[in-house]
Design a protein around this motif. Structure first.
Motif, mmCIF file in Angstrom:
data_model
loop_
_atom_site.group_PDB
_atom_site.id
_atom_site.type_symbol
_atom_site.label_atom_id
_atom_site.label_comp_id
_atom_site.label_asym_id
_atom_site.label_seq_id
_atom_site.Cartn_x
_atom_site.Cartn_y
_atom_site.Cartn_z
ATOM 1 N N SER A 192 -24.196 12.127 55.767
ATOM 2 C CA SER A 192 -23.021 12.610 56.476
ATOM 3 C C SER A 192 -23.423 13.620 57.538
ATOM 4 N N VAL A 193 -22.535 13.795 58.521
ATOM 5 C CA VAL A 193 -22.745 14.774 59.582
ATOM 6 C C VAL A 193 -21.485 15.616 59.713
ATOM 7 N N ARG A 194 -21.577 16.675 60.480
ATOM 8 C CA ARG A 194 -20.420 17.526 60.727
ATOM 9 C C ARG A 194 -19.430 16.776 61.608
ATOM 10 N N ALA A 195 -18.137 16.869 61.291
ATOM 11 C CA ALA A 195 -17.133 16.185 62.097
ATOM 12 C C ALA A 195 -17.006 16.885 63.442
ATOM 13 N N GLY A 196 -16.575 16.143 64.464
ATOM 14 C CA GLY A 196 -16.289 16.758 65.750
ATOM 15 C C GLY A 196 -17.368 16.545 66.793
ATOM 16 N N ASP A 197 -18.399 15.787 66.480
ATOM 17 C CA ASP A 197 -19.406 15.468 67.498
ATOM 18 C C ASP A 197 -19.676 13.968 67.434
ATOM 19 N N PRO A 198 -18.800 13.177 68.139
ATOM 20 C CA PRO A 198 -18.905 11.721 68.018
ATOM 21 C C PRO A 198 -20.268 11.189 68.428
ATOM 22 N N GLN A 199 -20.907 11.824 69.411
ATOM 23 C CA GLN A 199 -22.213 11.336 69.862
ATOM 24 C C GLN A 199 -23.224 11.391 68.710
ATOM 25 N N TRP A 200 -23.287 12.539 68.042
ATOM 26 C CA TRP A 200 -24.252 12.704 66.950
ATOM 27 C C TRP A 200 -23.889 11.804 65.772
ATOM 28 N N ALA A 201 -22.569 11.688 65.489
ATOM 29 C CA ALA A 201 -22.133 10.825 64.394
ATOM 30 C C ALA A 201 -22.561 9.388 64.661
ATOM 31 N N ASN A 202 -22.461 8.952 65.936
ATOM 32 C CA ASN A 202 -22.878 7.592 66.276
ATOM 33 C C ASN A 202 -24.370 7.396 66.051
ATOM 34 N N ILE A 203 -25.161 8.376 66.461
ATOM 35 C CA ILE A 203 -26.611 8.249 66.273
ATOM 36 C C ILE A 203 -26.933 8.158 64.782
ATOM 37 N N ALA A 204 -26.283 9.024 63.997
ATOM 38 C CA ALA A 204 -26.535 9.033 62.555
ATOM 39 C C ALA A 204 -26.116 7.708 61.925
ATOM 40 N N LYS A 205 -24.977 7.169 62.418
ATOM 41 C CA LYS A 205 -24.441 5.916 61.886
ATOM 42 C C LYS A 205 -25.375 4.760 62.220
#
Lengths: 342, 468
Positions: A231-244
């Motif tokens: 999981s990542v911190r919510a509120g940073d779609p760019q980072w969430a996409n990379i993690a996903k």
């Protein structure tokens, strides 16, 4: 005189040590690039998922996920700082930016998604609670466990799951609660209780430590859903996409037959799916995506596809000797399914 | 010629009989209850000891490098203790994930601290002098190895300056004070000169200041202990920080998440001890102060901290504190834990010290005041030395408790000795050897705590006899 000096110097040294680490308010990707490493919250105490070896080199499913993120960002899978976090502080560490990614055998659930300000990016291991019993009991199914005494580690969801399962099947049981899983497994081994329960991956790990592993059997019933994921911190779609997509790329690579060994040849493959995944032609992501077109190539090249990661850390050749089971690809009857790179 | 009177011939008491039978009767079978206790304890040992010895020594596996060396012929875990596991993990248990080629830095810091403490703690004078001399030599050689001969000379002279002036130690003590000061200033200028040649003028200016400062400190020192205490208090924290964290002076940066094992345990415990004693004294004095605001603040602090478990303080520092700070601003996790531990033990120390203060007769204060001593002098020269001497057992008790409490930092994800053994037992290649790991860790803690307890006894004896 001397005491006063000592106090002043103590204060000074604290001030020197303080060097408060500050994280810029920019996106996580920029912060990570500036820092030169991904800070990854791991457990450090779960065999096959995250644990350091005698040389201090980390390995495990969660560890390799973190390395995949680092490979995508830096073209260097070693640019990860592993920070052991406990179950209680893990979400706080993520919320406050102390860690960039949390990969700590964490079950993806509604309340965690909804209430904690964090975002799960997928499941890198589908686990579930199971039972281990001695073969001498002659039990073939968990439904035959009426009146059994069960060794459980306290403070886990396992206690609740057991109560639910036995109530639903109108069975009775005696629970024998222990503080640590070491202790619970040890006492199960000495015959203090009939059944040992925890997640099935944990059961397999524990079975290797029993005095006679071959005398114990893991029952087929899995009584809870534990999709473990980063999981990542919510509120940073760019980072969430990379993690996903660091996770999805590994699963897609396995499905397309791309491995760390053949990834260089596969770049020249005629299969358009493979060419898109490995960035053989044009880049699919624009500047909002944030990484160049080789990102998935780097992940597979430096870390491997999902199957390789699984076999390396928990597969048949490891001491844990886990079956792929439901962690098999969807094309082979499992649950591992990733959206396509298109 | 004078006649001598041989006292020993007359006064020596009769030698008590040392036959084993007599010893046993006096110590083991002195009464019915004593006999019963002896027999039941002997039975208990006979029951518990053989399996333990068999597991830990006779059946134990000592050689090998992999898990296979410890498995029974059937390929399972069991049989004797697998000390190979501890052997393979030994470096990690001691230093955590501190990089292998940098571990000498931890050793160097530990050696510096040990030598510094040897000059400060009450020990035999010869030991203290040897430690001080060793400090000068090793410090000079070490600095010379790191930064070239010039730096070595500067550091050696810097360390030697205060020592030459310490009146209780110096071979130069018969020289007049002026001559001694001139000698040290001369050495300092020489050191600065050497430094100047080696490092160029601007840096030399810094060294001159440093060395002159050392000379000036030295001038005030009445004893080796004062010199050692100032070096430990002023120089060691900065040195240790530079050495252990690095990131400057050509030493690679080692972030605190790589610190671990016994090194981390001792870092937390020693920082806690060093901070808690002065803080505790201040709190104890504050609690007895006549100023209501100061007194109530100290009472509030002490009672609040004593009212919550240590684990709560650590959770507060590790989980709650980051939530109060603005997003993105973090304080190093180890530092948060260090502050938490220091504040916690300070509150306990304050109560120990208060006990000592209350044990003193009010006459002591009155006598000091009637001699014309000021408030600070009364406290520093008359009250505190006596009060602290009374409560040495309490202080050491708190220290031992603190050392063991450091294992609680494992619950906030710091890998101290306990935390690191937990990760070691989770290595898939070494599953099933938790008992060996925890036994070893327990032994390490026992050695540390028992040494502290023995030294405390010795300290009491030395201070009671008035021989430092």
């Amino acid at each position: 005189m001397t005491i006063r000096l000592a106090v002043v110097s103590a204060a000074l040294s604290v001030a020197v040590a303080a060097g408060a680490s500050s994280v810029a308010q920019a996106g996580v990707l920029d912060t990570v690039k500036q820092r030169g490493s991904v800070v990854c919250g791991v457990s450090g105490k779960v065999p096959g998922f995250s644990a350091p070896d005698a040389q201090g080199v980390w390995s495990g499913m969660d560890v390799d996920y973190c390395r995949a993120v680092a490979a995508a960002v830096f073209n260097d899978a070693s640019k990860v700082t592993f920070r052991p976090v406990t179950t209680t502080e893990r979400f706080t560490a993520l919320q406050t930016g102390e860690i960039d990614v949390l990969a700590r055998n964490t079950t993806w659930s509604f309340t965690r998604d909804a209430n904690l300000g964090i975002e799960f990016v997928g499941a890198n291991f589908y686990d579930g609670q199971g039972f281990m019993v001695s073969k001498q009991l002659g039990v073939k199914s968990a439904k035959e466990l009426n009146g059994a005494s069960i060794c459980i580690q306290t403070g886990t969801t396992a206690e609740q799951n057991i109560a639910d399962f036995f109530a639903a099947n109108k069975l009775t049981f005696k629970q024998v609660v222990f503080e640590s899983s070491d202790e619970a497994a040890k006492l199960y081994d000495t015959g203090r209780c009939d059944v040992y329960t925890t997640d099935t991956s944990g059961l397999a790990a524990r079975r290797t430590t029993l005095s006679k592993p071959a005398d114990h059997v893991i029952l087929p019933e899995v009584i809870s859903k534990e999709p473990l994921g980063p999981s990542v911190r919510a509120g940073d779609p760019q980072w969430a996409n990379i993690a996903k997509w660091a996770l999805f790329a590994q699963i897609d690579a396995e499905e397309l037959g791309v491995t760390s060994a053949n990834v260089d040849e596969m770049r020249q493959s005629k299969n358009p799916d493979i060419r898109r995944l490995l960035g053989s032609d044009e880049a699919l992501g624009n500047e909002r995506w944030g990484l160049d077109r080789d990102w998935a190539y780097r992940i597979v090249k430096l870390v491997g596809n999902y199957g390789e990661v699984f076999e390396r850390n928990v597969g048949a050749k490891t001491p844990l000797a886990l079956d792929r089971g439901i962690n098999q690809l969807w094309t082979k009857g499992g649950l591992m399914y990733a959206p396509p790179v298109r | 010629m004078s006649t001598t009177f041989d006292e020993t011939a007359v006064l020596a008491p009769p030698k008590p009989s040392r036959s084993p039978w007599r010893w046993a009767r006096e110590n083991l079978f002195f009464s019915a209850w004593g006999t019963l206790a002896t027999l039941s304890l002997a039975l208990l040992l006979a029951w518990a000891l053989p399996p333990l010895v068999k597991w830990a020594l006779l059946d134990a596996v000592w050689s090998g490098a992999t898990r296979d060396a410890c498995l029974t012929p059937e390929g399972t875990v069991g049989g004797g203790a697998c000390w190979v596991f501890v052997k393979v993990r030994f470096g990690q248990l001691m230093y955590g994930f501190y990089p292998l080629e940098q571990r000498w830095r931890v050793d160097a810091a530990a050696l510096t601290l040990a030598l510094g403490l040897a000059t400060v703690l009450p020990l035999r004078a010869a030991t203290q002098r040897a430690a001080a001399l060793a400090g000068v030599v090793i410090g000079g050689l070490g600095a010379g190895w790191l930064g070239g001969p010039a730096l070595g000379a500067v550091v050696a002279l810097f360390l030697a300056g205060p020592l030459l002036l310490a009146r209780d130690l110096s071979a130069l003590r018969r020289l007049p004070a002026v001559a001694r000061v001139l000698l040290v200033v001369g050495l300092s200028v020489l050191a600065a000169g050497v430094g100047g040649v080696a490092f160029g003028t601007p840096k030399a200016f810094g060294w001159v200041t440093l060395v002159l400062a050392a000379g000036l400190f030295g001038w005030r020192f009445d004893s080796l202990r004062a010199a050692g205490l100032n070096l430990l208090g002023l120089v060691f924290p900065v040195l240790a920080q530079a050495l252990l964290s690095g990131g400057a002076y050509g030493l690679p940066y080692v972030p605190t998440e790589q610190w671990g094992g016994l090194f981390l345990t001792l870092t937390i415990a020693l920082t806690g001890m060093a901070a808690s004693l002065p803080l505790g004294i201040l709190l104890a004095l504050g609690r007895r102060s006549a100023l209501p605001v100061l007194r109530l603040t100290c009472i509030g602090f002490i009672e609040f901290i004593r009212g919550v478990p240590m684990i709560t303080v650590l959770f507060l520092a590790s989980v709650m504190l980051p939530l109060f700070l603005p997003e993105g601003v973090g304080v190093d996790k180890l530092l948060r834990a260090l502050i938490g531990v220091a504040l916690f033990s300070a509150a306990y120390m304050a109560e120990v010290v208060r006990g000592g203060l209350q044990a003193l007769e009010p006459g002591q204060r009155e006598a000091a005041e009637s001699l014309g001593l000021g408030r600070v002098q009364t406290m520093g020269l008359v009250i505190l030395p006596q009060a602290l001497r009374v409560v040495i057992p309490g202080i050491v008790n708190t220290f031992i408790g603190l050392l063991k409490d450091t294992s609680l930092v494992a619950v906030i994800g710091l890998l101290d000795l306990i935390g690191i053994i937990k990760t070691a037992t989770s290595d898939p290649n070494w599953l099933g050897f938790a008992a060996e790991g925890y036994t070893f860790v327990g032994l390490v803690f026992w050695v540390l705590c028992f040494s502290m307890a023995r030294y405390s006894l010795r300290l009491e004896r030395i201070l009671r006899n008035g021989v430092a």
